[in-house]
Design a protein around this motif. Structure first.
Motif, PDB file in Angstrom:
ATOM      1  N   THR A  39     -45.529  39.602  89.050  1.00  0.00           N
ATOM      2  CA  THR A  39     -46.797  39.273  89.678  1.00  0.00           C
ATOM      3  C   THR A  39     -47.592  40.565  89.874  1.00  0.00           C
ATOM      4  OG1 THR A  39     -45.680  39.255  91.829  1.00  0.00           O
ATOM      5  CG2 THR A  39     -46.075  37.140  90.804  1.00  0.00           C
ATOM      6  N   PHE A  48     -47.554  25.519 100.610  1.00  0.00           N
ATOM      7  CA  PHE A  48     -48.769  24.842 100.182  1.00  0.00           C
ATOM      8  C   PHE A  48     -49.197  23.875 101.285  1.00  0.00           C
ATOM      9  CE2 PHE A  48     -46.435  25.662  96.094  1.00  0.00           C
ATOM     10  CZ  PHE A  48     -47.178  26.790  95.793  1.00  0.00           C
ATOM     11  N   ILE A  68     -42.109  34.942 101.152  1.00  0.00           N
ATOM     12  CA  ILE A  68     -42.934  35.985 101.762  1.00  0.00           C
ATOM     13  C   ILE A  68     -43.146  35.734 103.245  1.00  0.00           C
ATOM     14  CG2 ILE A  68     -44.182  36.721  99.723  1.00  0.00           C
ATOM     15  CD1 ILE A  68     -46.377  34.785 100.414  1.00  0.00           C
ATOM     16  N   GLN A  89     -50.631  33.667  96.287  1.00  0.00           N
ATOM     17  CA  GLN A  89     -49.543  34.524  95.820  1.00  0.00           C
ATOM     18  C   GLN A  89     -48.284  33.707  95.534  1.00  0.00           C
ATOM     19  OE1 GLN A  89     -47.365  37.776  97.937  1.00  0.00           O
ATOM     20  NE2 GLN A  89     -49.440  38.565  98.121  1.00  0.00           N
ATOM     21  N   SER A  90     -47.953  32.769  96.431  1.00  0.00           N
ATOM     22  CA  SER A  90     -46.734  32.017  96.135  1.00  0.00           C
ATOM     23  C   SER A  90     -46.945  31.055  94.977  1.00  0.00           C
ATOM     24  CB  SER A  90     -46.127  31.290  97.341  1.00  0.00           C
ATOM     25  OG  SER A  90     -46.980  31.149  98.388  1.00  0.00           O
ATOM     26  N   ALA A  91     -48.181  30.559  94.807  1.00  0.00           N
ATOM     27  CA  ALA A  91     -48.422  29.665  93.673  1.00  0.00           C
ATOM     28  C   ALA A  91     -48.157  30.405  92.358  1.00  0.00           C
ATOM     29  CB  ALA A  91     -49.848  29.141  93.704  1.00  0.00           C
ATOM     30  N   VAL A  92     -48.610  31.648  92.293  1.00  0.00           N
ATOM     31  CA  VAL A  92     -48.350  32.439  91.088  1.00  0.00           C
ATOM     32  C   VAL A  92     -46.852  32.696  90.947  1.00  0.00           C
ATOM     33  CG1 VAL A  92     -48.745  34.651  89.931  1.00  0.00           C
ATOM     34  CG2 VAL A  92     -50.604  33.548  91.180  1.00  0.00           C
ATOM     35  N   ALA A  93     -46.230  33.044  92.070  1.00  0.00           N
ATOM     36  CA  ALA A  93     -44.827  33.462  92.010  1.00  0.00           C
ATOM     37  C   ALA A  93     -43.870  32.320  91.692  1.00  0.00           C
ATOM     38  CB  ALA A  93     -44.419  34.130  93.324  1.00  0.00           C
ATOM     39  N   VAL A  94     -44.194  31.071  92.078  1.00  0.00           N
ATOM     40  CA  VAL A  94     -43.281  29.984  91.736  1.00  0.00           C
ATOM     41  C   VAL A  94     -43.441  29.570  90.277  1.00  0.00           C
ATOM     42  CG1 VAL A  94     -43.077  29.014  94.047  1.00  0.00           C
ATOM     43  CG2 VAL A  94     -44.816  28.119  92.500  1.00  0.00           C
ATOM     44  N   GLU A 130     -51.734  34.313 100.807  1.00  0.00           N
ATOM     45  CA  GLU A 130     -50.289  34.152 100.623  1.00  0.00           C
ATOM     46  C   GLU A 130     -49.959  32.856  99.885  1.00  0.00           C
ATOM     47  OE1 GLU A 130     -51.639  34.409 103.696  1.00  0.00           O
ATOM     48  OE2 GLU A 130     -50.949  32.766 104.979  1.00  0.00           O
ATOM     49  N   VAL A 131     -50.854  31.860 100.015  1.00  0.00           N
ATOM     50  CA  VAL A 131     -50.645  30.601  99.284  1.00  0.00           C
ATOM     51  C   VAL A 131     -50.876  30.838  97.793  1.00  0.00           C
ATOM     52  CG1 VAL A 131     -51.512  28.266  98.921  1.00  0.00           C
ATOM     53  CG2 VAL A 131     -51.234  29.152 101.247  1.00  0.00           C
TER      54      VAL A 131
END
Ligand SMILES: Nc1ncnc2c1ncn2[C@@H]1O[C@H](COP(=O)(O)OP(=O)(O)OP(=O)(O)O)[C@@H](O)[C@H]1O
Ligand SMILES: [Mg+2]
Lengths: 332, 219
Positions: A51, A88, A82, B112-117, B109-110
């Motif tokens: 990332t 979501f 994190i 970021q996690s969307a990319v990371a998953v 952070e949402v």
């Protein structure tokens, strides 16, 4: 094994975030990146799932260069947790956990079963499954975050300060649960924190980074406390590293004295308090055989009578000990 | 009242035309604003110029636009295309800001996690960013829908204006009833359209309603 070889990251504005980092992260263990704010911990971590793209050097997983894989495929095989969880907000708890299995095209039934099983595993009440993240406490959200990261059973899990936004009591619980979970699942976990106590508690190995993205020392926590390589690491692990080092000293068996009559026990034999004149004083921390000397010393220091209580696994009091006994154990 | 009874067919016809002329631009405008807004969040230097351009376009008088468009588009003066294009321009110029704001409302952070998953860029847009942007986009949709419904009437000046044509009829004949019927129906239409949008938004965002509620602790 995740291997960093001369990895450097320079951001477009010229900031050198990580400088020729070389590191071998062993499989099946928890490796912690620790260091002051801005030292490049997050950058190093996020280069693993691409990332963030490194500027030079190579990162490989089990010998395979990560750039040889499509980044999206790579990420689906690496869990990521994190701070503030990053759940979501528009998906229910169970759908959040099911994210990666859905992306991988698992069938519906298996996806849902897996998600429910994971919620249970991270200690969440299944009644919460149909809630939205906004209806959970910070600690519960963090558990969902861990469950989501584990859903597709990835070999690697990246965790960036996952517990730093919750209160100390919940943080302590989450840390204990992570250690318990890790004993079952044996993932390769890379964990970022700026809290040296957390690093020492969780890490099988700890990488101390200094500002400018240079690796200062990479060692198991006991080694770090006993032999810091330089003043930076010594300063970072703190003045009371001698006390912290007791965490890694486990006495053979602490000799204990018989239970004194002032110690009040309940029916099951568990200690409830110390009798003093007309009141009952709280007992403080208790010690179990097999715990570290730090726990033993803690039991002595928090006891109102200066005597720590030794209990068995069921919480039944076995005996007491004072500081002289701890000091003796320390000498031997 | 007798006028109303005698002209039910005409009124119904104008009402349908009115709805058509107001809603088609909303749909077209949404279909244009979303990709445009998405591009503007990827190339962030585009966002402010686009929002500014939208502001300028929106401030153009509708009459002027209705009259100038045939010359630009080469359409007949009496073509509904003019109205649809003009209102689509208004819709995009207003909605672009909401789409950009909505996409920006996705917490870092949402994203970021969307990319990371492991969401790819387009997949992430539809599965994460747009659903989260729905409340902000719908705020714009409601404003623009009501504005369009009132603006369609202005088209009557160039001969196509749904219920607005009832106004012209009334004025020409110095006869109030058609005007009253036209006003009442367009107000009702606006209210109804707004209600439909509110309902649609509620269906699309069950999660947004719980945010106001306090977190519930379960041991
Ligand atoms: N996108 C970016 N562009 C430019 N510089 C950046 C960017 N992201 C991080 N940096 C800089 O790179 C350095 C390392 O940042 P990084 O986020 O990796 O630090 P960290 O160790 O995780 O810090 P913290 O403990 O505060 O989270 C810092 O100096 C930071 O300002
Ligand atoms: Mg960081």
């Amino acid at each position: 094994m995740i291997e960093f070889e001369d990895v450097t990251k320079r951001y477009p504005d010229g900031t050198l975030a990580v400088d020729t980092l070389s590191l071998r992260i062993p499989s099946g263990q928890i490796t912690v990146f620790v260091g002051p704010s801005g030292c490049g911990k997050t950058t190093s971590l996020r280069m693993i799932n691409r990332t963030i793209e490194r500027t030079s050097g190579t990162i490989s997983i089990d010998g395979e260069d990560i750039t040889s894989k499509d980044p999206v495929t790579l990420r689906r095989g690496i869990g990521y947790v994190i701070q503030h969880a990053g759940l979501f907000p528009h998906k229910t708890v169970v759908d959040n956990v099911a994210t990666v299995p859905k992306l991988l095209g698992w069938d519906k039934r298996k996806t849902r079963d897996t998600a429910m099983e994971l919620l249970e595993r991270v200690g969440l009440d299944l009644k919460l499954a149909e809630r939205y993240p906004a209806q959970l406490s910070g600690g519960q959200q963090q558990r969902v975050g861990v469950a989501r990261a584990l859903a597709a059973d990835p070999a690697i899990m990246l965790m960036d300060e996952p517990f730093s936004a919750v209160d100390p009591i919940v943080r302590h619980q989450l840390q204990e649960e992570l250690l318990r979970l890790q004993r079952d699942i044996g993932k390769t976990i890379v964990f970022v924190t700026h809290d040296i106590d957390e690093a020492i508690k969780l890490g099988d190995n700890v990488a101390v980074l200094r500002v400018g993205g240079k690796l200062a020392q990479f060692a198991p926590p006991s080694e770090l406390l006993a032999n810091p390589v330089d003043d930076f690491v010594r300063g970072f692990v703190g003045q009371d590293r001698g006390y912290r080092a007791l965490t890694f000293v486990h006495p053979q068996e602490l000799p204990v004295e018989p239970l004194p009559s002032e110690l009040v026990l309940d029916d099951s034999g568990a200690p409830v308090g110390w009798r003093a004149d007309h009141e009952l004083l709280p007992i403080g921390a208790v010690f179990k055989q097999g715990d570290s000397l730090r726990a033993a010393l803690d039991a002595v220091l928090t006891s109102p009578t200066g005597r720590g209580i030794c209990v068995d696994d069921s919480g039944k009091a076995l005996g007491v000990f004072d500081q002289a006994i701890v000091a003796e154990a320390l000498r031997s | 009242m007798t006028w109303t009874a005698d002209n039910l067919g005409l009124i119904w016809e104008q009402l349908r035309e009115h709805l058509y002329l107001a809603i088609v631009p909303v749909i077209l405008g949404l279909l244009i604003s979303v990709p445009l807004g998405y591009v503007a969040t990827r190339f962030s230097w585009l966002a402010n110029p686009l929002i500014a351009l939208g502001g300028v376009l929106y401030s153009l008088p509708s009459i002027a636009l209705f009259i100038v468009l045939p010359a630009i588009l080469g359409t007949k003066v009496l073509s509904t295309v003019n109205i649809i294009v003009a209102l689509t321009v208004y819709t995009v110029s207003l909605l672009i800001r909401n789409v950009i704001d909505g996409l920006r409302s996705v917490p870092a952070e949402v994203r970021q996690s969307a990319v990371a998953v492991g969401y790819g860029p387009l997949h992430r847009l539809f599965a994460v960013d747009l659903p989260i942007a729905v409340p902000v986009i719908f705020a714009g949709l409601r404003v623009v829908t009501v504005a369009n419904i009132s603006m369609v009437s202005v088209g009557a000046v160039i001969g196509i204006g749904g219920l607005g044509e009832l106004f012209t009829q009334g004025f020409q004949k110095d006869f109030l009833t058609p005007v009253v019927v036209g006003v009442v129906l367009s107000v009702l239409l606006a209210l109804l359209a707004d209600l439909v949008l509110v309902g649609l938004q509620r269906i699309l965002t069950p999660w947004a309603r719980v945010i106001a509620a306090p977190p519930v602790e379960v041991a």
